[in-house]
Design an enzyme around this catalytic site. Structure first.
Site, short mmCIF file in Angstrom:
data_model
loop_
_atom_site.label_atom_id
_atom_site.label_comp_id
_atom_site.label_asym_id
_atom_site.label_seq_id
_atom_site.Cartn_x
_atom_site.Cartn_y
_atom_site.Cartn_z
N ASP A 149 -4.53 -6.32 -5.05
CA ASP A 149 -5.62 -6.91 -4.82
C ASP A 149 -7.14 -6.02 -5.23
OD1 ASP A 149 -4.18 -8.69 -3.49
OD2 ASP A 149 -5.33 -8.72 -1.63
N HIS A 152 -4.17 -2.19 -2.86
CA HIS A 152 -5.28 -2.29 -3.79
C HIS A 152 -5.35 -1.33 -4.97
CE1 HIS A 152 -6.43 -4.16 0.08
NE2 HIS A 152 -7.13 -4.77 -0.58
ZN LIG Z 1 -9.49 -8.01 -1.56
#
Ligand SMILES: [Zn+2]
Length: 257
Positions: free
Chosen positions: A64, A217
């Site tokens: 993400d 991430h």
């Molecule tokens: Zn996010």
């Protein structure tokens, strides 16, 4: 561009089809799973009662908040080295700033999902604002990918920032045929920790869960740093990587996108 970056870019463009993987002992992508909003509008046990139909030791890798070129390129290189495909949920603002990196992710065969325009807390803003965050994010991602500003996503996959959503927002996405991805486990890579601590944490969680959609991430340097070792862990412990694509995407299309 440095020689290393050129090599990484070339590796990223190469097909990651397991059958064509240049490294015989690479982890590889074991299968492609079509995900249809009609049958699975929402997946991920951290937020919802249901998740993807994964077998024991199957994992889906998701990243993400990118693209963030310095770290995203490292993640792409690690994935290419092991011939595995992942899904990237992009922030529209970042996609608009780094369209070449968005195209590079797509050229490497990864799936591109959407993660709003500016990453707000979606349950704390008015519905109209939330709707515009969804649409503006999709439009920015599509512009980076294909040069076309459209709110109809070529890949109808969406993830809420912070996994925070209202029922009206969930209903909106379902009515538009967009799958909402939660996660089954995560690396907690938003917390301050060393790469070694992150690797230990996520591998222990995966060993306990046995399978699942894993959230990382790619803008996090510690996550980029552990990716080669994490993928080695998967290979050495019998895990298999599943690549998710939208329903209606043939394997041929998935391989040549
Ligand atoms: Zn996010």
């Amino acid at each position: 561009m440095s020689l290393a970056a050129v090599l990484a870019a070339l590796t990223g463009i190469a097909s990651t089809d397991a059958a064509e993987c240049p490294r015989k002992d690479a982890l590889g992508t074991s299968r492609i799973l079509s995900v249809d909003a009609k049958t699975t509008p929402r997946v991920g046990l951290k937020s919802f009662p249901q998740t993807l139909a994964l077998a024991d030791h199957e994992v889906v890798l998701t990243f993400d908040d990118g693209p963030h070129p310095p770290t995203t390129s490292k993640v792409l290189a690690a994935l290419a080295q092991e011939c595995v495909r992942a899904t990237f949920f992009l922030i529209g603002l970042h996609a608009s700033e780094h369209p070449d990196m968005v195209k590079r992710i797509a050229r490497a065969g990864h799936t591109i999902g959407h993660h709003t325009w500016s990453h707000p807390f979606m349950a704390r803003i008015p519905f109209d604002k939330a709707k515009s965050e969804i649409d503006r994010g999709i439009a920015a991602d599509e512009m980076a990918l294909h040069g076309t500003s459209t709110t109809t996503p070529s890949t109808p996959f969406f993830r809420f920032p912070y996994f925070e959503a209202t029922q009206a927002e969930l209903d909106l996405l379902q009515s538009r045929g967009i799958v909402v991805f939660g996660a089954d486990l995560w690396a907690s890579d938003w917390n301050e920790m060393t790469p070694e601590q992150e690797l230990k944490l996520v591998t222990e969680r995966l060993a306990a869960a046995g399978k699942g959609i894993i959230l990382f991430h790619d803008p996090k340097a510690r996550t980029a740093a552990i990716m080669p070792a994490f993928l080695r862990y998967l290979r050495e412990n019998g895990f298999r990587v599943v690549h998710v694509v939208p329903a209606g995407t043939s394997q041929k299309n998935a391989d040549t996108r």
